[in-house]
Design an enzyme around this catalytic site. Sequence first.
Site, PDB file in Angstrom:
ATOM      1  N   HIS A 530       0.816  -1.207   0.000  1.00 13.13           N
ATOM      2  CA  HIS A 530       0.000   0.000   0.000  1.00 13.13           C
ATOM      3  C   HIS A 530       0.857   1.267   0.000  1.00 13.13           C
ATOM      4  O   HIS A 530       0.629   2.204  -0.758  1.00 13.13           O
ATOM      5  CB  HIS A 530      -0.863  -0.032   1.276  1.00 13.13           C
ATOM      6  CG  HIS A 530      -2.168   0.642   1.099  1.00 13.13           C
ATOM      7  ND1 HIS A 530      -3.240   0.421   1.920  1.00 13.13           N
ATOM      8  CD2 HIS A 530      -2.583   1.518   0.176  1.00 13.13           C
ATOM      9  CE1 HIS A 530      -4.245   1.152   1.506  1.00 13.13           C
ATOM     10  NE2 HIS A 530      -3.874   1.813   0.450  1.00 13.13           N
ATOM     11  N   GLU A 772      -3.699 -12.703 -13.660  1.00 11.11           N
ATOM     12  CA  GLU A 772      -2.942 -12.596 -12.408  1.00 11.11           C
ATOM     13  C   GLU A 772      -2.566 -13.971 -11.871  1.00 11.11           C
ATOM     14  O   GLU A 772      -1.867 -14.074 -10.869  1.00 11.11           O
ATOM     15  CB  GLU A 772      -3.782 -11.895 -11.339  1.00 11.11           C
ATOM     16  CG  GLU A 772      -4.130 -10.476 -11.678  1.00 11.11           C
ATOM     17  CD  GLU A 772      -5.074  -9.877 -10.663  1.00 11.11           C
ATOM     18  OE1 GLU A 772      -4.632  -9.046  -9.882  1.00 11.11           O
ATOM     19  OE2 GLU A 772      -6.272 -10.238 -10.661  1.00 11.11           O
TER      20      GLU A 772
HETATM   21  C1  PEP Z   1      -1.626  -6.681  -9.999  1.00 14.02           C
HETATM   22  O1  PEP Z   1      -1.837  -7.688  -9.310  1.00 14.02           O
HETATM   23  O2  PEP Z   1      -0.594  -6.519 -10.676  1.00 14.02           O
HETATM   24  C2  PEP Z   1      -2.610  -5.597 -10.031  1.00 14.02           C
HETATM   25  C3  PEP Z   1      -2.493  -4.605 -10.880  1.00 14.02           C
HETATM   26  O3  PEP Z   1      -3.592  -5.643  -9.099  1.00 14.02           O
HETATM   27  P1  PEP Z   1      -3.402  -5.164  -7.582  1.00 14.02           P
HETATM   28  O4  PEP Z   1      -2.003  -4.609  -7.445  1.00 14.02           O
HETATM   29  O5  PEP Z   1      -4.426  -4.129  -7.308  1.00 14.02           O
HETATM   30  O6  PEP Z   1      -3.610  -6.427  -6.849  1.00 14.02           O
HETATM   31 MG    MG Z   2      -3.823  -7.958  -8.396  1.00 18.04          MG
END
Ligand code: PEP
Ligand code: MG
Length: 913
Positions: A530, A772
């Site tokens: 974060h 992902e």
């Molecule tokens: C990722 O997993 O690369 C993505 C863009 O999603 P997040 O970072 O919000 O999980």
């Molecule tokens: Mg992600």
Amino acid sequence: MTAPAHPARLELLAPLTGVMMPLDQVPDPVFAQKIVGDGISIDPLVGELLAPASGTIADVQATSHAVSMVTDEGLEILMHIGIDTVALNGEGFTARVKAGDEVKPGDLLVSFDLDTVGAKAKSLLTQILILNGDAYTALTPATGQVTAGKSVALTVELPAGAEQEATPEQSPSADAHHGENVAAAAAPVAAAPVAAAAVPASADGTVTSDPIAIPNPTGLHARPAATLVDIAKRFTSDIKLHSGERSGSAKSIMGIMALGLASGARVTVTATGDDASEAVAAVADAIREGLGEEIPAGTPSTLDTVAVAAVAPSENPEVAASADAAIAQANAAVAAAEPAPAKDPNLLEGVSASPGLGFGTVHRITHEEIEVAENAADPVAERRALDAAIDRSGLELDELQRRLTEEGDKDRSAIFAAHREILGDPELVEVAGGFISEGRSAGYAWKQAYTAFADQLAALDNEVLAGRATDLRDVGQRVLAQLTGQGGGAMELPQDAILIAEDLTPSDTAQFDAEKVAGFATIGGGASSHVAIIARSLGIPAIAGVEARAMDIADGTRAMIDGAAGILRLNLTEDEVTEIRGRQERLAAIKAEEDSHKDEPAITLDGHQVAVVANIGNAKDARNSMEYGAEGVGLLRSEFVFMDRASAPTEQEQAEVYAECSRALKPGQPLVIRTLDVGGDKPLPYLPIPPEENPFLGIRGVRVGFEQPEVLATQVRAILTAADAGAKLYVMFPMIATIEDWREAKRIYDETVAASGLHEAAANVSVGVMMEVPSVAIMARQFAAEEGLDFFSVGTNDLTSYTLAMDRGHPRLAPQVDPCNPSVLAQIGAAAEALHARGKWLGVCGGVASDPQAVPILIGLGVDELSCSIPAIPSVKAAVRRVSAAECQELARQAVTCATPAEVRALVPLEAV
Ligand code: PEP
Ligand code: MG
């Protein structure tokens, strides 16, 4: 008569007042995986450790953070206060007993200062573990809050006919009770490492190692001791450690800990039995290598030592004499060795969280310690004072929220709205009230209550919940400030502050003037955490997962953060300052040049255009992205619309946010909206998902939409309602793992379109999936063939994590979670090929798209769109313009055949970026 000498059941009293926690949730694998032993964990509310049963103290660690005892029934119990507390070197702990003392249930063993230990330790969670697994048949832990010396915390079923056996004198070298475990664990012997050096055996078959200096900076405390026992138990031989006159079984944590082996202490390993040579070699090697702990380079244990052949002194006096002489000789050799070159104290390492160079002075962010008296005479008056302070804090928060809403600062307003919710939490007030009625002051009671709750959240090792823990502490401090008149001021920063904190949340970052911040360094988090996302969106250089000693750096120390290299440098010389300033000027010149072309398209030298778009969380980001030259939005993390609220946003509220984002873009530019990506790892208060053992592999992303289809359907309707606001809309589903996932998500989407009559709007909306999970990459051809699936957007943050089976926020593993790993790049290339074959497109929206070093490789792999953090857009466009597509293809071809991410990155040296 064969009546058992002891009852078949033993009730251990709570040694602490606090909240029970399942052992497997303790954020330390050695405890959570029960490597030390099974038992319980308690989050303490009071800093007094009491004896849970009658027995004899076997050992009190020199640092007083851990005590072991043997109960009258022969249970060996280790009580370990906090996590990583050995590193406190005794600070905050006072032992009230010593080895050999007889204790009764409820006797005080250790006093510890909750505030001191809590501020410096990773966690206050205290483990009460039974080390001799064969001394009981079942354990039943209590749940909820327990009171020290009063509540039963653990019920232990004893084997029928259990006899009083282990005495404290036996226990430090307690070998016998591990017989079963040894037999059970004997199988993996072949897999155990065997030292290269031959280990000589004595006439009676006892094998002895060279003397070894303990390399662990904090000695053989519970964690390395548990690792050592784990290794020792792979062998059938009797294995012992010897230090001076004392010896202990290498198969007993208590035995090892009772040796009190501090850093640098000399130890030898002996073994007798069939696999003695292998056992000594493996155990000695493991000790030399630090038993899983990082050891400073060049520590004496790694130096050459004199080989010794002997049996354990107590077992063969004749050989013992020669052994002692040889050990003394070896120790002298070790002592005479050159001291290890110390690690550069001015260099602290972390991982890159946000690129750029920040130069300034250190300013640590710690939560101001507000002093409170512990006891008070009049509980009624204290309760009244607490209620009044909570009311005044509520008014303060209302006022803040109102002002920020008026100023149009919705983000910060939402944070204080969430704080208002925390303030009204009845459980918090109830726990504080309980302390007041026991005679504590309002301030003390409140502090104990919110700290305990916050520690519990933080200990879950979950990024979002850790963020909530910080919010809880903020709110707690606000009320304490009201109660005591201390603290509570705004966060004043010096100009060019290098902020160092355990962690930073949106709440912290909302309170300071970003203009004054030259960089962040946080102990927690990783490259995708974060705080990294916040830092990148503010354009501030940042590193995460930095060494914990960063919190000891004095405020005002001159420091430099190199966000790209992931390092923090202290006490720079004038020459270094000049060199850094020169580098900063060169970087500033490059940035100015990139900024001057930010609104131009990103076209390679040979005419290939790549779309460069933004990752956003709200409409303000969408407007901001236009300032940086974004050609649209490649990822709207719609969960931000759902967070920091007490209830779910309505369809209309959502539609307004999506339309506002759309209107911020130029007509026809893409706006890719990802449906809600929350789950067990990112819970929402109003969307209950039962806690999961493994939330990253549980109900998260689109799986939440399958569990609660109305949530997904409402979001789809809101998106379609916003479809005519100007931008071209794209919808994508997160965490798709199977074709069935995709089909189910699309079915809900289609049914929502049909049921709401939004066909016309839907005709202009494209639908795709986030890649992902490796299964999607492997089956990219099958996905590409699916009707209605228009595109992939690759979430490299999660894809890398799931490919390597490493938590992207893990402080130790994060440096390895590099999306330039050839395994990840190969998946992207294969997916792009599969989609292009069907006339479909592929974007990348994970952090790697913002990395100019990776850009040429991504282009070469066939990526059509790079969705970046907003401030990275001009430099990503510049990186595209520096290369030709043909050269990128060659780079990509080489990259997927590289062996390591380092080899991949060497293909595009940083100077070339
Ligand atoms: C990722 O997993 O690369 C993505 C863009 O999603 P997040 O970072 O919000 O999980
Ligand atoms: Mg992600």
